[in-house]
Design a protein around this motif. Structure first.
Motif, PDB file in Angstrom:
ATOM      1  N   VAL A 258       0.804  -1.230   0.000  1.00 19.11           N
ATOM      2  CA  VAL A 258       0.000   0.000   0.000  1.00 19.11           C
ATOM      3  C   VAL A 258       0.835   1.278   0.000  1.00 19.11           C
ATOM      4  O   VAL A 258       0.348   2.349  -0.340  1.00 19.11           O
ATOM      5  CB  VAL A 258      -0.976   0.051   1.203  1.00 19.11           C
ATOM      6  CG1 VAL A 258      -2.123  -0.906   0.975  1.00 19.11           C
ATOM      7  CG2 VAL A 258      -0.256  -0.236   2.505  1.00 19.11           C
ATOM      8  N   ARG A 259       2.100   1.182   0.414  1.00 21.39           N
ATOM      9  CA  ARG A 259       2.940   2.377   0.476  1.00 21.39           C
ATOM     10  C   ARG A 259       3.418   2.815  -0.899  1.00 21.39           C
ATOM     11  O   ARG A 259       3.918   3.892  -1.082  1.00 21.39           O
ATOM     12  CB  ARG A 259       4.162   2.129   1.375  1.00 21.39           C
ATOM     13  CG  ARG A 259       3.815   2.085   2.856  1.00 21.39           C
ATOM     14  CD  ARG A 259       4.911   1.404   3.632  1.00 21.39           C
ATOM     15  NE  ARG A 259       5.124   0.024   3.163  1.00 21.39           N
ATOM     16  CZ  ARG A 259       5.981  -0.812   3.729  1.00 21.39           C
ATOM     17  NH1 ARG A 259       6.731  -0.420   4.734  1.00 21.39           N
ATOM     18  NH2 ARG A 259       6.111  -2.052   3.274  1.00 21.39           N
ATOM     19  N   LYS A 260       3.287   1.903  -1.859  1.00 17.77           N
ATOM     20  CA  LYS A 260       3.762   2.239  -3.213  1.00 17.77           C
ATOM     21  C   LYS A 260       2.632   2.814  -4.057  1.00 17.77           C
ATOM     22  O   LYS A 260       1.457   2.502  -3.839  1.00 17.77           O
ATOM     23  CB  LYS A 260       4.309   0.991  -3.887  1.00 17.77           C
ATOM     24  CG  LYS A 260       5.723   0.663  -3.473  1.00 17.77           C
ATOM     25  CD  LYS A 260       6.305  -0.363  -4.420  1.00 17.77           C
ATOM     26  CE  LYS A 260       7.706  -0.768  -4.009  1.00 17.77           C
ATOM     27  NZ  LYS A 260       8.041  -2.073  -4.580  1.00 17.77           N
ATOM     28  N   ARG A 261       2.991   3.607  -5.043  1.00 19.06           N
ATOM     29  CA  ARG A 261       2.001   4.155  -5.974  1.00 19.06           C
ATOM     30  C   ARG A 261       1.603   3.038  -6.931  1.00 19.06           C
ATOM     31  O   ARG A 261       2.459   2.428  -7.561  1.00 19.06           O
ATOM     32  CB  ARG A 261       2.641   5.292  -6.764  1.00 19.06           C
ATOM     33  CG  ARG A 261       1.705   6.007  -7.716  1.00 19.06           C
ATOM     34  CD  ARG A 261       2.532   7.017  -8.507  1.00 19.06           C
ATOM     35  NE  ARG A 261       1.702   7.973  -9.248  1.00 19.06           N
ATOM     36  CZ  ARG A 261       1.249   7.769 -10.469  1.00 19.06           C
ATOM     37  NH1 ARG A 261       1.517   6.634 -11.081  1.00 19.06           N
ATOM     38  NH2 ARG A 261       0.535   8.687 -11.086  1.00 19.06           N
ATOM     39  N   ASN A 262       0.327   2.773  -7.003  1.00 20.16           N
ATOM     40  CA  ASN A 262      -0.125   1.707  -7.895  1.00 20.16           C
ATOM     41  C   ASN A 262      -0.103   2.168  -9.352  1.00 20.16           C
ATOM     42  O   ASN A 262      -0.434   3.307  -9.646  1.00 20.16           O
ATOM     43  CB  ASN A 262      -1.537   1.279  -7.519  1.00 20.16           C
ATOM     44  CG  ASN A 262      -1.564  -0.127  -6.930  1.00 20.16           C
ATOM     45  OD1 ASN A 262      -0.588  -0.878  -7.073  1.00 20.16           O
ATOM     46  ND2 ASN A 262      -2.642  -0.484  -6.293  1.00 20.16           N
ATOM     47  N   PRO A 263       0.256   1.286 -10.267  1.00 18.90           N
ATOM     48  CA  PRO A 263       0.241   1.663 -11.688  1.00 18.90           C
ATOM     49  C   PRO A 263      -1.177   2.027 -12.136  1.00 18.90           C
ATOM     50  O   PRO A 263      -2.140   1.410 -11.685  1.00 18.90           O
ATOM     51  CB  PRO A 263       0.696   0.384 -12.395  1.00 18.90           C
ATOM     52  CG  PRO A 263       1.373  -0.431 -11.367  1.00 18.90           C
ATOM     53  CD  PRO A 263       0.739  -0.090 -10.058  1.00 18.90           C
ATOM     54  N   ALA A 264      -1.266   3.025 -13.000  1.00 22.05           N
ATOM     55  CA  ALA A 264      -2.565   3.372 -13.570  1.00 22.05           C
ATOM     56  C   ALA A 264      -2.919   2.361 -14.653  1.00 22.05           C
ATOM     57  O   ALA A 264      -2.040   1.717 -15.224  1.00 22.05           O
ATOM     58  CB  ALA A 264      -2.505   4.770 -14.164  1.00 22.05           C
ATOM     59  N   ILE A 265      -4.211   2.208 -14.911  1.00 26.77           N
ATOM     60  CA  ILE A 265      -4.670   1.369 -16.021  1.00 26.77           C
ATOM     61  C   ILE A 265      -5.323   2.292 -17.041  1.00 26.77           C
ATOM     62  O   ILE A 265      -6.253   3.028 -16.721  1.00 26.77           O
ATOM     63  CB  ILE A 265      -5.702   0.322 -15.542  1.00 26.77           C
ATOM     64  CG1 ILE A 265      -5.119  -0.478 -14.367  1.00 26.77           C
ATOM     65  CG2 ILE A 265      -6.102  -0.605 -16.684  1.00 26.77           C
ATOM     66  CD1 ILE A 265      -6.147  -1.357 -13.661  1.00 26.77           C
ATOM     67  N   ILE A 266      -4.817   2.284 -18.253  1.00 31.45           N
ATOM     68  CA  ILE A 266      -5.347   3.170 -19.290  1.00 31.45           C
ATOM     69  C   ILE A 266      -5.915   2.328 -20.435  1.00 31.45           C
ATOM     70  O   ILE A 266      -5.244   1.437 -20.940  1.00 31.45           O
ATOM     71  CB  ILE A 266      -4.238   4.100 -19.855  1.00 31.45           C
ATOM     72  CG1 ILE A 266      -3.464   4.804 -18.741  1.00 31.45           C
ATOM     73  CG2 ILE A 266      -4.833   5.084 -20.870  1.00 31.45           C
ATOM     74  CD1 ILE A 266      -4.144   5.970 -18.108  1.00 31.45           C
ATOM     75  N   LYS A 267      -7.145   2.654 -20.823  1.00 28.06           N
ATOM     76  CA  LYS A 267      -7.774   1.960 -21.958  1.00 28.06           C
ATOM     77  C   LYS A 267      -7.430   2.674 -23.255  1.00 28.06           C
ATOM     78  O   LYS A 267      -7.529   3.898 -23.332  1.00 28.06           O
ATOM     79  CB  LYS A 267      -9.300   1.978 -21.801  1.00 28.06           C
ATOM     80  CG  LYS A 267      -9.841   0.900 -20.892  1.00 28.06           C
ATOM     81  CD  LYS A 267     -11.287   0.570 -21.243  1.00 28.06           C
ATOM     82  CE  LYS A 267     -12.253   1.596 -20.622  1.00 28.06           C
ATOM     83  NZ  LYS A 267     -13.668   1.160 -20.792  1.00 28.06           N
ATOM     84  N   THR A 268      -7.019   1.901 -24.262  1.00 29.54           N
ATOM     85  CA  THR A 268      -6.723   2.513 -25.563  1.00 29.54           C
ATOM     86  C   THR A 268      -7.308   1.676 -26.697  1.00 29.54           C
ATOM     87  O   THR A 268      -7.562   0.489 -26.541  1.00 29.54           O
ATOM     88  CB  THR A 268      -5.197   2.607 -25.813  1.00 29.54           C
ATOM     89  OG1 THR A 268      -4.638   1.293 -25.726  1.00 29.54           O
ATOM     90  CG2 THR A 268      -4.506   3.518 -24.829  1.00 29.54           C
ATOM     91  N   ILE A 269      -7.514   2.354 -27.822  1.00 26.72           N
ATOM     92  CA  ILE A 269      -7.718   1.644 -29.097  1.00 26.72           C
ATOM     93  C   ILE A 269      -6.725   2.288 -30.061  1.00 26.72           C
ATOM     94  O   ILE A 269      -6.981   3.353 -30.618  1.00 26.72           O
ATOM     95  CB  ILE A 269      -9.158   1.794 -29.629  1.00 26.72           C
ATOM     96  CG1 ILE A 269     -10.177   1.412 -28.530  1.00 26.72           C
ATOM     97  CG2 ILE A 269      -9.373   0.918 -30.872  1.00 26.72           C
ATOM     98  CD1 ILE A 269     -11.612   1.755 -28.896  1.00 26.72           C
ATOM     99  N   GLY A 270      -5.569   1.645 -30.194  1.00 25.40           N
ATOM    100  CA  GLY A 270      -4.464   2.242 -30.939  1.00 25.40           C
ATOM    101  C   GLY A 270      -4.842   2.649 -32.350  1.00 25.40           C
ATOM    102  O   GLY A 270      -4.556   3.771 -32.776  1.00 25.40           O
ATOM    103  N   THR A 271      -5.492   1.742 -33.067  1.00 27.23           N
ATOM    104  CA  THR A 271      -5.793   1.999 -34.476  1.00 27.23           C
ATOM    105  C   THR A 271      -6.715   3.204 -34.665  1.00 27.23           C
ATOM    106  O   THR A 271      -6.700   3.839 -35.700  1.00 27.23           O
ATOM    107  CB  THR A 271      -6.485   0.769 -35.112  1.00 27.23           C
ATOM    108  OG1 THR A 271      -7.543   0.356 -34.243  1.00 27.23           O
ATOM    109  CG2 THR A 271      -5.506  -0.371 -35.301  1.00 27.23           C
TER     110      THR A 271
END
Lengths: 316, 134
Positions: free
Chosen positions: A212-225
């Motif tokens: 919990v002391r660490k910053r959690n990675p963000a999750i980003i949704k993409t559609i590259g094309t």
């Protein structure tokens, strides 16, 4: 003009030639890398990794185009696998990056793994330096398509984007060790496909078990094309970059990288020295003995190492 | 450790979409131990030259079936000269009539392979013409 001076002035041809030298004859290239070292360390290095077909090339292309609008100079190292049998390779990442090739502030280099496992080539770190010294501000490293344990990219990157897509397997895959641990940002690409929401929930659950002391990675949704989510992704990269700088984490990562580099260079020098000294004939000899059950491989290597050690102590 | 590998750019200039030949050649060169940079369809001469320089290739292989070779190839050769990159060997393949072949060789295209060429001939040509130790 000296090769290193030409590279510092951003000369593409000179940089491209030195990269070839790094790949073909690293010992010779070191002479020039030494001259460039003091001009390195300015660029932000972003690793892009993920399974084959997850959209690494497309996302790299879209991010690069987005960043070009802000005017930053970019380099891309695109790595594809070499054949373990012939050493040949099809380097095809540029197919997704066609419009970038005539932009003079974008330098793309395709590289084969040439026998190196782990998702990168042996030359990657040196190539980063050359691009850094020629004034590129953002350097992308696109790894080969990875499976579960190819995590070499952490040795050369400041920030790692881990690309995933829906439909890759059940939730146990998500909590396995290895590749899932190295993402600084999770990118769920092809997010118009079925299974996206479930994948995100699974990643969230996995991340909720982190310290919990660490910053959690963000999750980003993409559609590259379709260029969807690219701006949000880049904003997150910038936010994370500032955060890592502020916490001193970036400094720590760079320090660890230097340590790894020294370790690797040292190992390479000694390895070469060892095999030069022992010679292929001696190795073949031991192989024959092992085949005939005259000796075991552990004792054979021990014996050869002893001979080498004695030679070193004698000062030969 | 020295380890020189021949690098070839396989490019398709112009507007035709027939890339089967280019892919067959790319695959054959791969199996001959070369690194093939494959850039896909519809490349402009500018894109091809810039890519060749960034990738520091020994050879550019052009595949064309649209008939626009007399327009596109001279432009490409001119750009190579401008970028002082005429040390890169240029070869071509596709549907190119005999009289055009003569003209194209005059402007520096080193070899032209017409349909039906054995891929081994292309491999031999490259190996003979590229100085491996650079």
């Amino acid at each position: 003009m000296k090769l290193s001076d030409r590279i510092r002035q951003g000369d593409t041809r000179a940089a491209a030639k030195l990269i070839t030298m790094v790949e073909n004859d690293f010992q010779q290239a070191q002479k020039y890398l030494k001259e460039l070292q003091e001009y390195c360390g300015q660029a932000t290095v972003i690793g892009i990794t993920g399974p084959p077909g997850s959209g690494k090339s497309t996302i790299t292309d879209r991010l690069a185009k987005h960043i070009r609008k802000i005017g930053k100079k970019i380099a891309i190292i695109a790595i594809d696998p070499s054949s373990p049998f012939t050493g040949g390779a099809i380097l095809g990442d540029r197919i997704r990056m066609q419009d970038l090739s005539t932009d003079k502030d974008v330098f793309i280099r395709s590289i084969g793994t040439r026998g190196q496992l782990g998702g990168l080539s042996r030359s990657t770190q040196a190539v980063v330096k050359i691009m850094d010294a020629m004034g590129k501000e953002i350097i992308f490293i696109e790894t080969v398509g990875v499976g579960q344990s190819e995590i070499e990219v952490i040795k050369v990157s400041d920030i790692i984007l881990l690309l995933l897509m829906p439909g890759m397997g059940d939730d146990i895959q998500i909590i396995k060790a290895g590749i899932m641990e190295i993402g600084d940002i999770f990118v769920v690409n092809k997010s118009d496909r079925e299974g996206t929401d479930r994948l995100i929930v699974e990643i969230e659950m996995m991340l909720s078990l982190n310290d919990v002391r660490k910053r959690n990675p963000a999750i980003i949704k993409t559609i590259g094309t379709e260029n969807i989510g690219i701006e949000e992704l880049w904003q997150e990269v910038e936010r994370l970059n500032v955060y890592l700088q502020d916490k001193g984490e970036m400094q720590l990562r760079r320090k660890n990288r230097i340590r790894k580099e020294i370790h690797d260079l040292f190992l390479e020098n000694w390895q070469e020295l060892f095999f030069q000294f022992i010679g292929e004939d001696n190795i073949e000899n031991e192989v024959q003995k092992i085949l005939k059950q005259d000796i075991d491989p552990y004792s054979a290597v021990q014996k050869l190492t002893e001979v080498f050690k004695k030679q070193i102590i004698k000062g030969g | 450790m020295k380890n020189s590998i021949i690098r070839v750019l396989v490019a398709k200039p112009g507007l035709d979409g027939h890339d089967r030949g280019a892919k067959v050649v790319a695959r054959a060169l791969r199996d001959a131990g070369m690194e093939v940079i494959y850039t896909g369809l519809r490349q402009t001469p500018e894109q091809i030259v810039e890519t060749a320089i960034q990738e520091d290739v020994n050879v550019i292989g052009l595949s064309i079936l649209s008939g626009a070779h007399m327009h596109l190839f001279p432009k490409l050769m001119k750009l190579l000269k401008e970028r002082e990159a005429i040390d890169i060997i240029v070869m071509a393949g596709g549907i190119i009539p005999g009289e055009d072949i003569v003209e194209l060789k005059k402007i520096g295209i080193k070899e032209i392979f017409t349909p039906g060429t054995d891929t081994n001939r292309i491999i031999e040509f490259i190996k003979e013409n590229v100085k491996v130790v650079r």
